[in-house]
Scaffold this active site. Structure first.
Site, PDB file in Angstrom:
ATOM      1  CB  SER A 443      42.772 -17.389 -37.097  1.00 44.62           C
ATOM      2  OG  SER A 443      43.691 -16.504 -36.169  1.00 44.62           O
ATOM      3  CG  ASP A 483      39.178 -17.451 -29.680  1.00 42.35           C
ATOM      4  OD1 ASP A 483      40.295 -16.883 -29.307  1.00 42.35           O
ATOM      5  OD2 ASP A 483      39.043 -17.823 -30.719  1.00 42.35           O
TER       6      ASP A 483
END
Length: 657
Positions: A443, A483
């Site tokens: 992330s 994602d």
């Protein structure tokens, strides 16, 4: 859309947003009306008690009042169903109906107060009637309180600044006055967003970095939402339409459009090696999250496994360079990585805006010094994420004009300074000078790790044009499914907004049908080609903006073909995921049912251009979760290993495209 104008100001709700709340209120009101009517008809003979005349009058007036309210709400629902998102003409009577509905709250409040007063006086009548009156008063005040909450939610602080001007906007003013007016409105919008962000993040500090992050985030939000008159439900409807549009395009693709070539043996071997590396080092990226992720992944046994470490400190036994008090974190890190205490050089969970937690460890299995940077897990991290403007990178390499996300760049620079200035890397390589340096993250931590790798490329050359091309020799990025985070650049968000505007402009169905169809499609599937839209239409012929929005009329994006204020190449240039990109995609299941067999994944090398558009789907957020990514990696690596060891037994469950 556009947002309704009531009482001389714009509100963050459109005239076609009242179908579902209206139907819900009708359901409650009709049941309430039937209950009160039944109560009166069955017990009116028992109202000859002291005060019974008052209660009888109360019930009769309440029945009539509820009937009027039901009729008004029914009219609101019917009108709200008319037209389309971009054609509010058939709903022009909505404001008058809402004024009537709001006016009816006055007698309802008066009658609810009288009912409460009579109950307080203790009227001696049939107990059933008394209980019915109590229930009536309670329901009345619950509905009134709910209405107040909804009004607060849909209140637009800037609405009063947009309504006093005629539909022509500021064009009747001269250029200087118009520019001054628009600048004032933009400043006000930025101030409103900054106040909201400060309120949401009131528990974090007020240092210089935090104030800069507040300003940067407020400017981004105020700019992004200034050039359209969309309300939240318009965005939801647009996302539902885009989801089906994407599936329709994918289903209509020819096979040769999906797989352009077969991978060669060297590519497959390289892919297998990198997948194994990703699978191994992802454990370190997960360990950087500390005990919260470990407990989340092991809800029944996690606390028992790390409980002993929560109550003692190991820093006196082992020298962690610049380390913090780790409490439960160290136990979870050991459990996740499988390393020993002596293998860690530095573990820090210091967390501020632009300053990320990270750890440094010796991985003897791979003979590497591992730097793992934590991803988003706090409000400070979210502010770092939202500092989305770009800033130049001063790198000692042959690449020119290097730009990166400001928040990620600042975070990488902080970790770099800690590694170098605090002697953390020097300590690690003094113990294992022959080891290579590996930097990992997930992330936000992945973005910081990528930039940190580039910064350390010259000092530590054993870390294994454009900056994106330059990084392909020593960085590997891993993306799962749809994602959204690797695709979440400002330019991609601007593209998403344009696609939402286009798809809702071409849709010929009312919003409530779009939302119902979208929910049905997500839950039960269906054929996206049944979508009632004109998706093949050309560019918009007229802007999708509120007639009373000064920011919209004065914005360069008022004309759909014009450039958006977010498309400033110096502040928001296009950004791409770094290095070579491995893309895992789920195949063979819709993902709509939790009782379906274990997911299978295709895996391939992907070009960065494939991530230049945000894809809509139910897993666009969950595909980013580290535990989901780790499960997908476990599945892919084990399936590919089985495919290699048993090539004649039915093939592998992993397809390589």
């Amino acid at each position: 859309m556009p947002g309704m104008v009531l009482f001389g100001r714009r509100w963050a709700i459109a005239s076609d947003d009242l179908v579902f709340p209206g139907v819900f209120e009708l359901f409650v009101r009709v049941l309430w009306w039937i209950g009160i009517l039944t109560l009166y008809l069955m017990h009116r003979g028992k109202l000859d008690c002291p005060g019974g005349v008052l209660l009888s009058s109360y019930l009769i007036v309440l029945i009539i009042l509820l009937a009027v309210i039901i009729g008004t709400v029914s009219a609101i629902v019917c009108v709200s169903m008319k037209g389309t998102i971009c054609n509010p003409g058939p709903r022009k009577s909505m404001s008058k109906l809402l004024y009537v509905r709001l006016a009816l709250f006055l007698p309802e409040m008066v009658w609810a107060s009288l009912g409460a007063a009579w109950i307080e006086d203790g009227v001696q009548c049939d107990r059933t009637v008394g209980n019915g009156i109590i229930a009536t008063v309670a329901v009345s005040w619950i509905i009134i309180a709910s209405t107040v909450v909804i009004i607060v939610i849909v209140f637009d602080p800037l609405g009063g600044k947009m309504a006093p001007y005629p539909p022509a906007g500021p064009h009747h003013l001269d250029s200087h006055e118009s520019s001054q007016l628009l600048n004032g409105l933009k400043t006000a919008a930025t101030s409103v967003w900054e106040t909201r962000i400060k309120f949401l993040c009131c528990c974090i500090g007020k240092d210089d970095h935090t104030r800069v992050a507040f300003s940067s985030t407020a400017e981004l939000f105020s700019t992004y939402f200034s050039d359209t008159d969309l309300v939240p439900s318009d965005i939801a409807a647009g996302l539902a339409l885009l989801r089906q549009q994407q599936d329709n395009i994918r289903n209509n693709q020819e096979p040769d459009q999906v797989v352009s070539h077969s991978p060669g043996p060297s590519q497959e071997a390289d892919l297998d090696a990198e997948l194994e590396n990703c699978h191994h080092y992802m454990q370190f990226a997960a360990a950087a999250y500390g005990w919260p992720l470990y407990i989340y992944r092991n809800p029944f046994t996690g606390l028992c496994r790390i409980g002993g470490d929560c109550c003692r400190s190991r820093t006196t036994d082992y020298d962690l360079v610049g380390g913090d008090q780790l409490t439960c974190h160290f136990g979870s890190i050991l459990q996740t990585t499988g390393l020993q205490y002596r293998d860690f050089i530095h573990v820090s969970f210091h967390d501020k805006v632009y300053e990320l937690p990270f750890l440094v460890a010796l991985d003897h299995r791979k003979e590497s010094v591992v730097v793992a940077v934590r991803g988003t897990m706090s409000l400070q991290d979210i502010l770092t994420d939202l500092s989305a403007e770009s800033e130049p990178l001063d790198l000692e390499c042959e690449v020119q004009d290097c730009w990166a996300h400001k928040g990620i760049s600042q975070a990488a620079r902080y970790v770099y300074q800690r590694l170098i200035n605090d002697g953390i890397l020097s300590q690690a390589f003094s113990i294992a000078p022959e080891y290579r340096l590996v930097i990992v993250g997930h992330s936000l931590g992945a973005g910081a790790a990528a930039l940190l790798t580039i910064m350390l490329r010259n000092p530590y050359p054993r870390v294994s044009k454009s900056l994106c091309e330059y990084s392909k020799t020593f960085i590997v990025s891993l993306v799962l499914g749809k994602d959204v985070i690797p695709r979440l650049s400002v330019t991609n968000l601007e593209d998403l907004k344009r696609r939402i505007l286009r798809v809702i402009a071409h849709c010929n169905k009312p919003k409530y049908k779009i939302l119902l169809r979208g929910c049905w499609y997500e839950l039960f599937g269906g054929h996206p080609e049944e979508l009632p839209t004109e998706l093949d239409g050309g560019d918009l012929t007229q802007p999708l903006l509120g007639e009373r929005s000064l920011l919209a009329h004065g914005s360069p994006a008022y004309s759909f073909s014009s450039d958006s204020p977010l498309e400033s190449p110096s502040k928001y240039p296009p950004l791409y995921p770094p290095g070579r990109i491995i893309h895992l995609e789920e195949v063979g299941t819709s993902g709509r049912c939790s009782c379906c067999p274990a997911a299978r994944y295709s895996v391939k090398w992907s070009h960065e251009s494939e991530f230049s558009k945000i894809l809509i789907g139910p897993k666009m957020l969950t595909d980013h979760m580290p535990d989901i990514l780790m499960r997908a990696l476990d599945s892919v690596v084990s399936d590919r290993a089985a495919c290699v060891s048993c090539p004649t037994q039915g093939g592998s469950s992993v397809d390589v495209a």
